[in-house]
Design an enzyme around this catalytic site. Structure first.
Site, PDB file in Angstrom:
ATOM      1  N   TYR A  95       0.832  -1.203   0.000  1.00  0.00           N
ATOM      2  CA  TYR A  95       0.000   0.000   0.000  1.00  0.00           C
ATOM      3  C   TYR A  95       0.868   1.254   0.000  1.00  0.00           C
ATOM      4  O   TYR A  95       0.631   2.190  -0.757  1.00  0.00           O
ATOM      5  CB  TYR A  95      -0.927   0.008   1.223  1.00  0.00           C
ATOM      6  CG  TYR A  95      -1.977  -1.069   1.218  1.00  0.00           C
ATOM      7  CD1 TYR A  95      -3.194  -0.881   0.574  1.00  0.00           C
ATOM      8  CD2 TYR A  95      -1.770  -2.278   1.879  1.00  0.00           C
ATOM      9  CE1 TYR A  95      -4.173  -1.870   0.572  1.00  0.00           C
ATOM     10  CE2 TYR A  95      -2.732  -3.268   1.881  1.00  0.00           C
ATOM     11  CZ  TYR A  95      -3.937  -3.061   1.235  1.00  0.00           C
ATOM     12  OH  TYR A  95      -4.899  -4.047   1.229  1.00  0.00           O
TER      13      TYR A  95
ATOM     14  N   ASN B   1     -12.558   0.384  -5.516  1.00  0.00           N
ATOM     15  CA  ASN B   1     -12.252   0.016  -6.897  1.00  0.00           C
ATOM     16  C   ASN B   1     -13.498  -0.532  -7.595  1.00  0.00           C
ATOM     17  O   ASN B   1     -14.008  -1.577  -7.211  1.00  0.00           O
ATOM     18  CB  ASN B   1     -11.141  -1.045  -6.909  1.00  0.00           C
ATOM     19  CG  ASN B   1     -10.749  -1.484  -8.300  1.00  0.00           C
ATOM     20  OD1 ASN B   1     -11.230  -0.978  -9.304  1.00  0.00           O
ATOM     21  ND2 ASN B   1      -9.851  -2.461  -8.348  1.00  0.00           N
TER      22      ASN B   1
ATOM     23  N   CYS C  20      -6.698  -4.957  -7.692  1.00  0.00           N
ATOM     24  CA  CYS C  20      -6.492  -4.558  -6.300  1.00  0.00           C
ATOM     25  C   CYS C  20      -6.106  -5.741  -5.417  1.00  0.00           C
ATOM     26  O   CYS C  20      -5.564  -5.549  -4.334  1.00  0.00           O
ATOM     27  CB  CYS C  20      -7.712  -3.816  -5.761  1.00  0.00           C
ATOM     28  SG  CYS C  20      -9.268  -4.666  -5.975  1.00  0.00           S
ATOM     29  N   HIS C  21      -6.335  -6.968  -5.898  1.00  0.00           N
ATOM     30  CA  HIS C  21      -5.898  -8.141  -5.136  1.00  0.00           C
ATOM     31  C   HIS C  21      -4.374  -8.230  -5.060  1.00  0.00           C
ATOM     32  O   HIS C  21      -3.836  -8.927  -4.217  1.00  0.00           O
ATOM     33  CB  HIS C  21      -6.477  -9.429  -5.738  1.00  0.00           C
ATOM     34  CG  HIS C  21      -6.088  -9.678  -7.159  1.00  0.00           C
ATOM     35  ND1 HIS C  21      -6.744  -9.083  -8.217  1.00  0.00           N
ATOM     36  CD2 HIS C  21      -5.110 -10.449  -7.699  1.00  0.00           C
ATOM     37  CE1 HIS C  21      -6.189  -9.496  -9.355  1.00  0.00           C
ATOM     38  NE2 HIS C  21      -5.198 -10.310  -9.064  1.00  0.00           N
TER      39      HIS C  21
ATOM     40  N   GLU D 261      -2.451 -16.527  -9.833  1.00  0.00           N
ATOM     41  CA  GLU D 261      -1.348 -15.806 -10.458  1.00  0.00           C
ATOM     42  C   GLU D 261       0.027 -16.304 -10.012  1.00  0.00           C
ATOM     43  O   GLU D 261       1.059 -15.772 -10.438  1.00  0.00           O
ATOM     44  CB  GLU D 261      -1.484 -14.306 -10.182  1.00  0.00           C
ATOM     45  CG  GLU D 261      -2.701 -13.712 -10.850  1.00  0.00           C
ATOM     46  CD  GLU D 261      -2.762 -12.203 -10.777  1.00  0.00           C
ATOM     47  OE1 GLU D 261      -1.757 -11.568 -10.373  1.00  0.00           O
ATOM     48  OE2 GLU D 261      -3.816 -11.641 -11.132  1.00  0.00           O
TER      49      GLU D 261
END
Length: 173
Positions: free
Chosen positions: A107, A130, A138-139, A165
């Site tokens: 962040y 978002n 945003c993950h 991912e």
């Protein structure tokens, strides 16, 4: 504004698009979300909601299916940023262009990237607001100590996206 519900690797998602591009992605698109979210999004845009899975939504649906199947690493879609502005829009644009598939950012680091190094909490608020989660990833934003932080779709959803991912390992059981 066109909208449709698609199944994803994390449950049903409600997608919304305007002539300018994809404008909204809503998690957990069960009956209540399907009843309320299209009208809420359309009202913010000054538009009428129309349910369809063709036209403006065909390419976002195809890309999300490929993403959840592990065949897509980057969303190349026109995005309509109408549901966000100011600092939030600046942070989300940086996130979309500067944090690729399979990576994470803190962040505070994201705040520094947009010229506001002391604004980590404001970045957290931007992530929570978002309107395009998954597509604007945003993950991929985590705490400085490696903790997951928060997530509007729930921490299990965030964990599953990061596993997809390759950022986190598959659970053992």
């Amino acid at each position: 504004m066109e909208w449709a519900v698609v199944s994803g690797g994390i449950g049903p998602l409600l997608l919304a698009a305007t002539a300018d591009g994809l404008v909204g992605v809503v998690f957990h698109a069960g009956e209540e979300v399907r009843r309320e979210a299209p009208g809420r999004i359309a009202a913010r845009l000054g538009a009428e909601p129309v349910e369809t899975a063709t036209g403006r939504l065909a390419e976002p649906i195809r890309m999300l299916e490929a993403y959840f199947a592990g065949r897509l690493r980057e969303f190349r879609l026109p995005l309509d940023w109408s549901l966000t502005s100011g600092f939030n829009r600046q942070v989300l644009r940086e996130l979309a262009s500067g944090v690729p598939y399979g990576t994470v950012v803190g962040y505070g680091e994201l705040a520094a990237r947009v010229g506001q190094p002391g604004a980590a909490q404001a970045v957290g608020a931007a992530m929570g607001a978002n309107p395009l989660p998954v597509v604007v990833p945003c993950h991929r934003v985590v705490e400085a100590d490696g903790g997951l932080g928060g997530f509007g779709g729930g921490l299990e959803t965030k964990r599953r996206l990061l596993v997809l991912e390759g950022v986190l390992p598959e659970p053992l059981f």
